[in-house]
Design an enzyme around this catalytic site. Structure first.
Site, PDB file in Angstrom:
ATOM      1  N   ALA A   1     -56.422  38.746   7.427  1.00 60.56           N
ATOM      2  CA  ALA A   1     -56.019  40.052   7.962  1.00 60.56           C
ATOM      3  C   ALA A   1     -54.589  39.974   8.481  1.00 60.56           C
ATOM      4  O   ALA A   1     -54.309  40.343   9.621  1.00 60.56           O
ATOM      5  CB  ALA A   1     -56.968  40.480   9.073  1.00 60.56           C
TER       6      ALA A   1
ATOM      7  N   PRO B   1     -48.580  28.404   3.235  1.00 54.99           N
ATOM      8  CA  PRO B   1     -47.244  27.990   3.677  1.00 54.99           C
ATOM      9  C   PRO B   1     -46.688  26.833   2.860  1.00 54.99           C
ATOM     10  O   PRO B   1     -47.401  26.250   2.038  1.00 54.99           O
ATOM     11  CB  PRO B   1     -47.480  27.552   5.127  1.00 54.99           C
ATOM     12  CG  PRO B   1     -48.927  27.173   5.183  1.00 54.99           C
ATOM     13  CD  PRO B   1     -49.638  28.020   4.174  1.00 54.99           C
TER      14      PRO B   1
ATOM     15  N   CYS C   1     -41.484  35.079   2.693  1.00 58.47           N
ATOM     16  CA  CYS C   1     -41.677  34.847   1.255  1.00 58.47           C
ATOM     17  C   CYS C   1     -40.524  34.157   0.538  1.00 58.47           C
ATOM     18  O   CYS C   1     -40.752  33.222  -0.224  1.00 58.47           O
ATOM     19  CB  CYS C   1     -41.958  36.178   0.571  1.00 58.47           C
ATOM     20  SG  CYS C   1     -43.616  36.756   0.926  1.00 58.47           S
TER      21      CYS C   1
HETATM   22  C1  UDX Z   1     -49.632  36.509   2.755  1.00 59.00           C
HETATM   23  C2  UDX Z   1     -49.916  35.333   1.845  1.00 59.00           C
HETATM   24  O1  UDX Z   1     -50.717  34.439   2.496  1.00 59.00           O
HETATM   25  C3  UDX Z   1     -48.654  34.660   1.373  1.00 59.00           C
HETATM   26  O2  UDX Z   1     -48.968  33.650   0.472  1.00 59.00           O
HETATM   27  C4  UDX Z   1     -47.835  35.668   0.692  1.00 59.00           C
HETATM   28  O3  UDX Z   1     -46.682  35.086   0.193  1.00 59.00           O
HETATM   29  C5  UDX Z   1     -47.507  36.765   1.647  1.00 59.00           C
HETATM   30  O4  UDX Z   1     -48.707  37.305   2.105  1.00 59.00           O
HETATM   31  P1  UDX Z   1     -49.253  37.050   5.269  1.00 59.00           P
HETATM   32  O5  UDX Z   1     -50.283  38.113   5.119  1.00 59.00           O
HETATM   33  O6  UDX Z   1     -47.879  37.438   5.630  1.00 59.00           O
HETATM   34  O7  UDX Z   1     -49.131  36.161   3.970  1.00 59.00           O
HETATM   35  O8  UDX Z   1     -49.790  35.885   6.163  1.00 59.00           O
HETATM   36  P2  UDX Z   1     -50.413  35.938   7.597  1.00 59.00           P
HETATM   37  O9  UDX Z   1     -49.932  37.134   8.304  1.00 59.00           O
HETATM   38  O10 UDX Z   1     -50.242  34.582   8.149  1.00 59.00           O
HETATM   39  O11 UDX Z   1     -51.967  36.198   7.287  1.00 59.00           O
HETATM   40  C6  UDX Z   1     -52.856  35.289   6.772  1.00 59.00           C
HETATM   41  C7  UDX Z   1     -54.178  35.415   7.551  1.00 59.00           C
HETATM   42  O12 UDX Z   1     -55.180  34.608   6.948  1.00 59.00           O
HETATM   43  C8  UDX Z   1     -54.088  34.964   9.009  1.00 59.00           C
HETATM   44  O13 UDX Z   1     -54.442  36.040   9.847  1.00 59.00           O
HETATM   45  C9  UDX Z   1     -55.076  33.809   9.107  1.00 59.00           C
HETATM   46  O14 UDX Z   1     -55.759  33.768  10.338  1.00 59.00           O
HETATM   47  C10 UDX Z   1     -56.031  34.115   7.961  1.00 59.00           C
HETATM   48  N1  UDX Z   1     -56.777  32.948   7.486  1.00 59.00           N
HETATM   49  C11 UDX Z   1     -56.134  31.793   7.188  1.00 59.00           C
HETATM   50  C12 UDX Z   1     -58.159  33.029   7.331  1.00 59.00           C
HETATM   51  O15 UDX Z   1     -58.765  34.076   7.623  1.00 59.00           O
HETATM   52  N2  UDX Z   1     -58.840  31.943   6.864  1.00 59.00           N
HETATM   53  C13 UDX Z   1     -58.214  30.774   6.580  1.00 59.00           C
HETATM   54  O16 UDX Z   1     -58.871  29.823   6.186  1.00 59.00           O
HETATM   55  C14 UDX Z   1     -56.810  30.698   6.747  1.00 59.00           C
HETATM   56  C1  UDX Z   2     -39.961  40.384   0.013  1.00 57.75           C
HETATM   57  C2  UDX Z   2     -39.982  41.163  -1.321  1.00 57.75           C
HETATM   58  O1  UDX Z   2     -39.013  42.215  -1.282  1.00 57.75           O
HETATM   59  C3  UDX Z   2     -41.361  41.720  -1.569  1.00 57.75           C
HETATM   60  O2  UDX Z   2     -41.427  42.367  -2.833  1.00 57.75           O
HETATM   61  C4  UDX Z   2     -42.368  40.578  -1.521  1.00 57.75           C
HETATM   62  O3  UDX Z   2     -43.670  41.066  -1.704  1.00 57.75           O
HETATM   63  C5  UDX Z   2     -42.275  39.836  -0.208  1.00 57.75           C
HETATM   64  O4  UDX Z   2     -40.945  39.378  -0.003  1.00 57.75           O
HETATM   65  P1  UDX Z   2     -39.791  41.024   2.569  1.00 57.75           P
HETATM   66  O5  UDX Z   2     -39.545  39.576   2.781  1.00 57.75           O
HETATM   67  O6  UDX Z   2     -40.826  41.704   3.399  1.00 57.75           O
HETATM   68  O7  UDX Z   2     -40.190  41.307   1.054  1.00 57.75           O
HETATM   69  O8  UDX Z   2     -38.422  41.821   2.813  1.00 57.75           O
HETATM   70  P2  UDX Z   2     -37.123  42.161   1.947  1.00 57.75           P
HETATM   71  O9  UDX Z   2     -36.881  43.613   2.079  1.00 57.75           O
HETATM   72  O10 UDX Z   2     -37.196  41.642   0.572  1.00 57.75           O
HETATM   73  O11 UDX Z   2     -35.965  41.427   2.763  1.00 57.75           O
HETATM   74  C6  UDX Z   2     -35.873  40.014   2.831  1.00 57.75           C
HETATM   75  C7  UDX Z   2     -34.631  39.601   3.571  1.00 57.75           C
HETATM   76  O12 UDX Z   2     -33.456  39.890   2.831  1.00 57.75           O
HETATM   77  C8  UDX Z   2     -34.445  40.273   4.925  1.00 57.75           C
HETATM   78  O13 UDX Z   2     -34.022  39.317   5.863  1.00 57.75           O
HETATM   79  C9  UDX Z   2     -33.366  41.295   4.649  1.00 57.75           C
HETATM   80  O14 UDX Z   2     -32.663  41.650   5.798  1.00 57.75           O
HETATM   81  C10 UDX Z   2     -32.512  40.561   3.634  1.00 57.75           C
HETATM   82  N1  UDX Z   2     -31.696  41.423   2.760  1.00 57.75           N
HETATM   83  C11 UDX Z   2     -32.298  42.320   1.935  1.00 57.75           C
HETATM   84  C12 UDX Z   2     -30.309  41.283   2.726  1.00 57.75           C
HETATM   85  O15 UDX Z   2     -29.756  40.459   3.460  1.00 57.75           O
HETATM   86  N2  UDX Z   2     -29.569  42.067   1.877  1.00 57.75           N
HETATM   87  C13 UDX Z   2     -30.147  42.968   1.036  1.00 57.75           C
HETATM   88  O16 UDX Z   2     -29.410  43.637   0.274  1.00 57.75           O
HETATM   89  C14 UDX Z   2     -31.548  43.109   1.065  1.00 57.75           C
END
Ligand code: UDX
Ligand code: UDX
Length: 460
Positions: free
Chosen positions: A9, A89, A272
Site C-alpha cells: 500500500a 530496492p 525510480c
Molecule cells: C513501488 C515498487 O515497489 C517499485 O518497485 C516501483 O519502482 C515503484 O513502485 P512504492 O509504491 O513507491 O514502490 O514503494 P513503497 O511506498 O515503499 O510501498 C511498498 C509497500 O509494500 C510498503 O508499504 C511495504 O510495507 C509493503 N510491503 C513490503 C509489504 O506489504 N510486504 C512486503 O513483504 C514488503
Molecule cells: C518517474 C517516471 O516519470 C514515471 O513514469 C515512473 O512511473 C516513475 O518514475 P517520478 O519519479 O515520480 O516518476 O517523477 P518525475 O516526474 O519523472 O521526476 C523525477 C525527477 O526528475 C524529479 O526530481 C524532477 O524534479 C526531475 N526533473 C523532471 C527534472 O529535473 N527536469 C525535468 O525536466 C523533469
C-alpha cells in the site's frame, strides 16, 4: 464481480487501486500491507502519502469497494487477480550490491501467495523488476503440489508522483505483458478488461512478458537521460553565457526531440530513476555487455555531478566558505506536489553543505517529516522550519531545491530585508524571477544561466 487484491500500500499501490476502485464499482478491491501504521493511515483522514486528488477519491470509494487491511493471507485466498506492488530496492549486499534489484520481498510475497491459495490466480507484477523476473516467479508459483496454476502478467506503472491520479485517470498508455499461451492471453485479457473500464482500448498496449518488464526500465532510463543531457549542457551554458532555458526551448521545438523533460535542474531524484537505471546497468553487465552498461551508468554519474557541483558552486560564490553561515534550503521533496524525499537532490545538497559546516535550515510544505527521517544521523545540525520566511531570516543564502510553485510567490523584498548582506539566492529549479531578485539586491545564481551578481559580471 472480480476480487482484486493489491499487496503493498505504498506510493504506487494506494493511488493505483483507488483509481481502479473508482472506475470499477462492480469489482471489490482490497489493498493489504504488512505495515500496520500505514494501513491505519489509509483508513483514516490522514492518508500516509500526499498526492493531489488522492484523498477525494479515497473518501469516495473507501468502504464501498475499496478496503485496506493487514490480513494478507485471508485476502490472498479470496482474490482472483493479485497486483504485487511491494518495494524492490537496490540490493545493498552480496552479488550485484549497489546495482541489482533486491527481490527478497517479491519472492517472499510469491511464496505467501502460493501458501494461501486454494484456487488459480492471475499474479500481476506492478513493482519494477529486472527483465525475466516473471520466469522465476512462475517457477515458484507453479512448482506446487496443489494442482494450482498461476499466470504471471507484467503491468508496470508509469505514474509520476505529484500527478499520480491524473496519470492513472488519463494515461498515455497502459502496458500489459503476458505469455503467448492461451492461458497467458486470457490472463492479459482479464487485466485489459479492468483498465478498459476507463482507458481507451487503443492506449492499452499488450506485449510479451519480457518486453513489458524491460520497457519499464527503459522508459525511466530514457526520461532520466533527457534530464542528465540537459543538465550536462547547463554547465556548458554557465561557462559560455548561453541560457539553458533558451537552448531547451530551441531544441525542444524540433518535433523529433520534443519539449518535455528538458528542464535543467539541481538533479533528478525519486525512488525510480536511479534504482531502475542501476538495475538496467546490472542486467547489461550480467549479459556481458559492459559498454552498454557504462553508457547508461553515465546518466547516474552526471546526476551525482549535478547535485554536488550545485553545492560547490554555492560555496565558491559565497567567497569560498559557508562555515557557520545560515543557509535556507527551499524544498526537501524530490519534486513538487509530493511529500516523497527518496533520492531527493535536497538531501545530497544538504549533506554537502553540512560537510562545509554550513548551518542548514530546511523548509518544505509537505516533506519535512520525511526529510527529518532521511537526515536523522545529522538532525542535530539541521533546523526543520515549515515557514520559508522564518527559514530565510538571518540567512546568508537561499537555495531553491524543489520546484514548489509557492516558492515563486513569496515576498522576496521582505525576505531580503531580513537576510545577512550580501544576500545570495541559488535557484536550482529556475522557477524564480531572476531579474527582479537582482533588482531587489540579491546575487542570483541559476542553473545554466549567466550569474547576476552585484560584484562583477562573472561568476566568482
Ligand atoms: C513501488 C515498487 O515497489 C517499485 O518497485 C516501483 O519502482 C515503484 O513502485 P512504492 O509504491 O513507491 O514502490 O514503494 P513503497 O511506498 O515503499 O510501498 C511498498 C509497500 O509494500 C510498503 O508499504 C511495504 O510495507 C509493503 N510491503 C513490503 C509489504 O506489504 N510486504 C512486503 O513483504 C514488503
Ligand atoms: C518517474 C517516471 O516519470 C514515471 O513514469 C515512473 O512511473 C516513475 O518514475 P517520478 O519519479 O515520480 O516518476 O517523477 P518525475 O516526474 O519523472 O521526476 C523525477 C525527477 O526528475 C524529479 O526530481 C524532477 O524534479 C526531475 N526533473 C523532471 C527534472 O529535473 N527536469 C525535468 O525536466 C523533469
Amino acid at each position: 464481480m472480480t476480487n482484486i487484491l493489491c499487496i503493498g500500500a505504498g506510493y504506487v499501490g494506494g493511488p493505483t487501486m483507488a483509481v481502479i476502485a473508482k472506475h470499477c464499482p462492480q469489482h471489490r478491491i482490497d489493498v493489504v500491507d504488512i505495515n500496520e501504521e500505514k494501513i491505519a493511515a489509509w483508513q483514516s483522514d490522514q492518508l500516509p502519502i500526499y498526492e493531489p486528488g488522492l484523498k477525494e477519491i479515497v473518501l469516495e470509494v473507501r468502504d464501498k469497494n475499496l478496503f485496506f487491511s493487514t490480513e494478507v493471507d485471508r485476502h490472498i485466498a479470496e482474490a482472483d487477480i493479485i497486483f504485487v506492488s511491494v518495494n524492490t530496492p537496490t540490493k545493498t549486499f552480496g552479488q550485484g550490491a549497489g546495482k541489482a534489484a533486491d527481490l527478497q520481498y517479491w519472492e517472499k510475497t510469491a511464496r505467501q501467495i502460493l501458501e494461501n491459495s486454494t484456487s488459480p490466480k492471475i499474479v500481476v507484477e506492478k513493482s519494477t523488476l529486472p527483465v525475466r523476473t516473471a520466469e522465476a516467479m512462475e517457477r515458484i508459483l507453479n512448482s506446487n503440489d496443489k494442482g494450482l496454476f498461476f499466470d504471471v502478467v507484467s503491468n508496470p506503472e508509469f505514474l509520476a508522483e505529484g500527478t499520480a491520479i491524473s496519470d492513472m485517470e488519463n494515461p498515455d498508455r497502459v502496458l500489459i505483458g503476458g505469455r503467448e499461451t492461451p492461458s497467458g492471453q486470457k490472463a492479459i485479457q482479464a487485466v485489459v478488461d479492468v483498465y478498459a473500464q476507463w482507458v481507451p482500448r487503443e492506449r492499452i498496449i499488450t506485449t510479451n512478458l519480457w518486453s513489458s518488464e524491460l520497457s519499464k526500465l527503459v522508459a525511466n532510463a530514457f526520461l532520466a537521460q533527457r534530464i542528465s543531457s540537459i543538465n550536462a549542457i547547463s554547465n556548458l551554458c554557465e561557462k559560455t553565457e548561453a541560457d539553458v532555458a533558451e537552448v531547451a526551448h530551441a531544441i525542444g521545438s524540433d518535433s523529433r526531440i520534443g519539449p518535455n523533460f528538458l528542464k535543467a535542474s539541481v538533479g533528478f531524484g525519486g525512488s525510480c530513476f536511479k534504482k531502475d537505471i542501476l538495475n538496467l546497468v546490472y542486467l547489461c553487465e550480467f549479459y556481458g555487455l559492459p559498454e552498454v552498461a557504462a553508457y547508461w551508468e553515465q546518466v547516474i554519474k552526471m546526476n551525482e555531478f549535478q547535485e554536488l557541483n550545485f553545492a560547490s558552486k554555492m560555496v565558491s560564490a559565497m567567497f569560498n566558505t559557508v562555515a557557520g553561515k545560515r543557509i535556507a534550503l527551499f524544498g526537501a521533496a524530490f519534486k513538487a506536489h509530493t511529500s516523497d524525499t527518496r533520492e531527493s537532490p535536497a538531501l545530497a545538497v544538504s549533506r554537502a553543505l553540512l560537510e562545509e559546516r554550513a548551518q542548514i535550515v530546511l523548509t518544505d510544505p509537505h516533506a519535512l517529516e520525511n526529510a527529518r527521517m532521511d537526515l536523522e544521523d545529522v538532525a542535530d545540525q539541521v533546523i526543520f522550519e515549515p515557514d520559508p520566511y522564518a527559514a530565510a531570516k538571518d540567512a546568508h543564502a537561499i537555495a531553491v531545491l524543489t520546484e514548489w510553485p509557492q516558492f515563486a510567490e513569496l515576498d522576496y523584498q521582505a525576505i531580503h530585508e531580513k537576510m545577512v548582506k550580501p544576500a545570495f539566492i541559488f535557484d536550482g529549479r529556475n522557477i524564480l524571477d531572476h531579474k527582479k531578485l537582482y533588482e531587489i539586491g540579491f546575487n542570483v545564481y541559476a542553473i545554466g544561466k549567466p550569474p547576476r551578481s552585484h560584484f562583477s559580471n562573472r561568476a566568482t
